[in-house]
Design an enzyme around this catalytic site. Structure first.
Site, short mmCIF file in Angstrom:
data_model
loop_
_atom_site.label_atom_id
_atom_site.label_comp_id
_atom_site.label_asym_id
_atom_site.label_seq_id
_atom_site.Cartn_x
_atom_site.Cartn_y
_atom_site.Cartn_z
N SER A 148 0.11 -7.20 7.02
CA SER A 148 -0.05 -8.55 7.70
C SER A 148 0.32 -9.69 6.69
CB SER A 148 -1.62 -8.77 8.69
OG SER A 148 -2.30 -9.10 7.68
N ARG A 207 -2.59 0.60 -4.99
CA ARG A 207 -2.51 1.56 -6.41
C ARG A 207 -2.58 0.43 -7.53
NH1 ARG A 207 -1.97 6.67 -6.60
NH2 ARG A 207 -0.95 6.43 -8.23
N ASN A 221 -0.66 -11.42 -6.49
CA ASN A 221 -1.33 -10.46 -5.72
C ASN A 221 -2.22 -11.56 -4.48
OD1 ASN A 221 -2.86 -7.95 -4.52
ND2 ASN A 221 -4.51 -8.46 -5.83
N HIS A 272 -6.07 -11.47 -2.89
CA HIS A 272 -7.44 -10.65 -2.86
C HIS A 272 -8.51 -11.26 -1.65
CE1 HIS A 272 -10.67 -8.26 -4.29
NE2 HIS A 272 -11.27 -9.42 -4.39
C1 GRF Z 1 -5.65 -8.07 2.65
O1 GRF Z 1 -6.98 -8.36 3.23
C2 GRF Z 1 -5.35 -8.51 1.42
O2 GRF Z 1 -6.12 -9.61 0.86
C3 GRF Z 1 -6.12 -7.04 0.57
O3 GRF Z 1 -5.46 -6.13 1.46
C4 GRF Z 1 -5.54 -6.50 2.78
C5 GRF Z 1 -4.10 -6.07 3.06
O4 GRF Z 1 -3.99 -6.53 4.63
N1 GRF Z 1 -5.34 -7.20 -0.86
P1 GRF Z 1 -2.39 -6.34 5.28
O5 GRF Z 1 -2.06 -5.17 4.68
O6 GRF Z 1 -1.70 -7.68 4.59
O7 GRF Z 1 -2.65 -6.60 6.54
#
Ligand code: GRF
Length: 217
Positions: free
Chosen positions: A15, A93, A109, A111
């Site tokens: 997403s 990973r 990234n 988070h």
């Molecule tokens: C998100 O909550 C992101 O912050 C975390 O993993 C999740 C990934 O969700 N690192 P998506 O695949 O972007 O929907």
């Protein structure tokens, strides 16, 4: 003029990847999403990227004996695709030090917590268990230690008494989709730069680096 080429690395539903793809579809967005790379063949995000006409590549971690060999293969794909910037978006990973060093200042990234609180997994469950009143998300540059790199942008959301991990996670995710494209834009336009291990933001052209978002309704 050619726009910088961005690779998005995913492992799952994608997403955040879609929020970047959609933002970059705007003619004034300063970067192009050149490729989506997954380490898992079953990542749902791969089909979503293909439906959006973004080229996809697979670097299956199971085909590699160790992290170093996986990272070498991943780096080769990034070089082959002439990538300028890497966005990790739910990429599950751990990357080795040498790989991260190669992309220092060029890899970001997202988070799902307000770093430095709640590094690692299950952030929404842990935020509820701690009883915090504010939770959120963070976009940061990637450094060798997980979830520690210099912070680019954060969004905060309230934690409600009625929240479950799912309702809180959904509130946070909506903000992830706002700040990730905004943070990518800051980096590409060189309005956010790494200086002595911290992010310096050009204040004259600034979109707010921290947002506090009221609950919907
Ligand atoms: C998100 O909550 C992101 O912050 C975390 O993993 C999740 C990934 O969700 N690192 P998506 O695949 O972007 O929907």
């Amino acid at each position: 003029m050619t726009r910088p080429r961005v690779a998005i690395l995913i492992s799952g539903r994608g997403s955040n990847m879609m929020s970047l793809i959609e933002a970059a579809a705007a003619p004034d967005f300063p970067a192009e999403i050149a490729v989506v790379i997954s380490n898992r063949p079953d990542a749902h995000g791969l089909a979503r990227a293909q439906a959006a006409n973004i080229p996809t590549r697979m670097v299956d971690h199971k085909a590699h004996a160790d992290r170093a060999s996986f990272d070498t293969a991943l780096h080769a794909v990034l070089v082959e695709e002439q990538i300028d910037l890497v966005c990790l978006a739910g990429f599950m990973r751990l990357l080795t030090g040498p790989f991260v060093e190669n992309w220092r200042g060029r890899m970001i990234n997202i988070h799902p917590a307000l770093l430095p609180s709640f590094k690692g997994l299950h952030t929404h469950e842990r935020a509820l268990a701690e009883g915090v009143r504010i939770h959120g998300c963070t976009v940061h540059f990637v450094t060798p230690e997980m979830d520690v790199g210099p912070i680019l942008m954060q969004a905060a959301v309230p934690v409600l008494d009625t929240d479950t991990p799912d309702t809180l996670g959904a509130r946070v995710l909506a903000q992830e989709h706002v700040i990730y494209p905004a943070a990518l834009r800051l980096v590409v336009e060189r309005r956010a730069m790494l200086r002595e291990g911290r992010v310096v933001i050009d204040e004259f052209m600034l979109a707010p680096p921290a947002l506090v978002v009221p609950p919907a309704g």
